[in-house]
Write a protein that holds these residues in place. Sequence first.
Motif, PDB file in Angstrom:
ATOM      1  N   THR A  17       0.846  -1.187   0.000  1.00  0.00           N
ATOM      2  CA  THR A  17       0.000   0.000   0.000  1.00  0.00           C
ATOM      3  C   THR A  17       0.882   1.237   0.000  1.00  0.00           C
ATOM      4  O   THR A  17       1.807   1.342   0.796  1.00  0.00           O
ATOM      5  CB  THR A  17      -0.912   0.014   1.246  1.00  0.00           C
ATOM      6  N   ARG A  18       0.579   2.145  -0.902  1.00  0.00           N
ATOM      7  CA  ARG A  18       1.299   3.417  -0.965  1.00  0.00           C
ATOM      8  C   ARG A  18       0.469   4.479  -0.248  1.00  0.00           C
ATOM      9  O   ARG A  18      -0.743   4.376  -0.166  1.00  0.00           O
ATOM     10  CB  ARG A  18       1.531   3.799  -2.429  1.00  0.00           C
ATOM     11  N   HIS A  19       1.147   5.489   0.279  1.00  0.00           N
ATOM     12  CA  HIS A  19       0.487   6.540   1.049  1.00  0.00           C
ATOM     13  C   HIS A  19       0.822   7.906   0.469  1.00  0.00           C
ATOM     14  O   HIS A  19       1.940   8.117  -0.018  1.00  0.00           O
ATOM     15  CB  HIS A  19       0.926   6.497   2.515  1.00  0.00           C
ATOM     16  N   MET A  20      -0.138   8.819   0.547  1.00  0.00           N
ATOM     17  CA  MET A  20       0.080  10.177   0.062  1.00  0.00           C
ATOM     18  C   MET A  20      -0.721  11.135   0.931  1.00  0.00           C
ATOM     19  O   MET A  20      -1.864  10.858   1.295  1.00  0.00           O
ATOM     20  CB  MET A  20      -0.369  10.304  -1.392  1.00  0.00           C
ATOM     21  N   THR A  21      -0.114  12.260   1.268  1.00  0.00           N
ATOM     22  CA  THR A  21      -0.795  13.323   1.993  1.00  0.00           C
ATOM     23  C   THR A  21      -0.739  14.583   1.146  1.00  0.00           C
ATOM     24  O   THR A  21       0.333  14.971   0.677  1.00  0.00           O
ATOM     25  CB  THR A  21      -0.126  13.601   3.349  1.00  0.00           C
ATOM     26  N   ILE A  22      -1.891  15.193   0.939  1.00  0.00           N
ATOM     27  CA  ILE A  22      -1.961  16.468   0.229  1.00  0.00           C
ATOM     28  C   ILE A  22      -2.379  17.513   1.250  1.00  0.00           C
ATOM     29  O   ILE A  22      -3.418  17.382   1.897  1.00  0.00           O
ATOM     30  CB  ILE A  22      -2.959  16.426  -0.938  1.00  0.00           C
ATOM     31  N   SER A  23      -1.560  18.543   1.400  1.00  0.00           N
ATOM     32  CA  SER A  23      -1.861  19.637   2.323  1.00  0.00           C
ATOM     33  C   SER A  23      -2.088  20.901   1.510  1.00  0.00           C
ATOM     34  O   SER A  23      -1.272  21.255   0.666  1.00  0.00           O
ATOM     35  CB  SER A  23      -0.711  19.879   3.292  1.00  0.00           C
ATOM     36  N   ILE A  24      -3.195  21.555   1.770  1.00  0.00           N
ATOM     37  CA  ILE A  24      -3.483  22.833   1.124  1.00  0.00           C
ATOM     38  C   ILE A  24      -3.478  23.888   2.218  1.00  0.00           C
ATOM     39  O   ILE A  24      -4.275  23.833   3.152  1.00  0.00           O
ATOM     40  CB  ILE A  24      -4.842  22.806   0.392  1.00  0.00           C
ATOM     41  N   ILE A  25      -2.538  24.829   2.101  1.00  0.00           N
ATOM     42  CA  ILE A  25      -2.399  25.896   3.089  1.00  0.00           C
ATOM     43  C   ILE A  25      -2.894  27.181   2.439  1.00  0.00           C
ATOM     44  O   ILE A  25      -2.359  27.618   1.424  1.00  0.00           O
ATOM     45  CB  ILE A  25      -0.939  26.046   3.547  1.00  0.00           C
TER      46      ILE A  25
END
Length: 116
Positions: free
Chosen positions: A26-34
């Motif tokens: 399983t691959r993981h990704m976090t997208i943060s919008i500031i």
Amino acid sequence: MKTAILIPILIIGSVYHAFAQQSTKTRHMTISIIETYSGRGHDPNMFINRDDTAQVQKYVEFNLKVKAKDVEAAHENQIMKLLEPYYIDGWKLVTVSSAKILGDENVSRFFFTKDK
């Protein structure tokens, strides 16, 4: 005697085969919008962190030239347009968090997973 030896061998073999089938990565990704609200305008930025690459930073410009009553809906629509390519690519949204920091900054984080 042969069946007494054969049955444990078949059981061990089937258990090994069952565990070998479940070895997905399983691959993981976090997208943060500031989003920063200041006297000079609205300056959002998007940071993408994946476990297989380095951090990527993109400048995102929200173009919210709509009536005041439609601002929230337009904002949500633009966020969905930003995330849509990841859905199409097979990423699954797991969690979302939002926080307000330093009075004028909003941070939204989207955590995705993808089976390889």
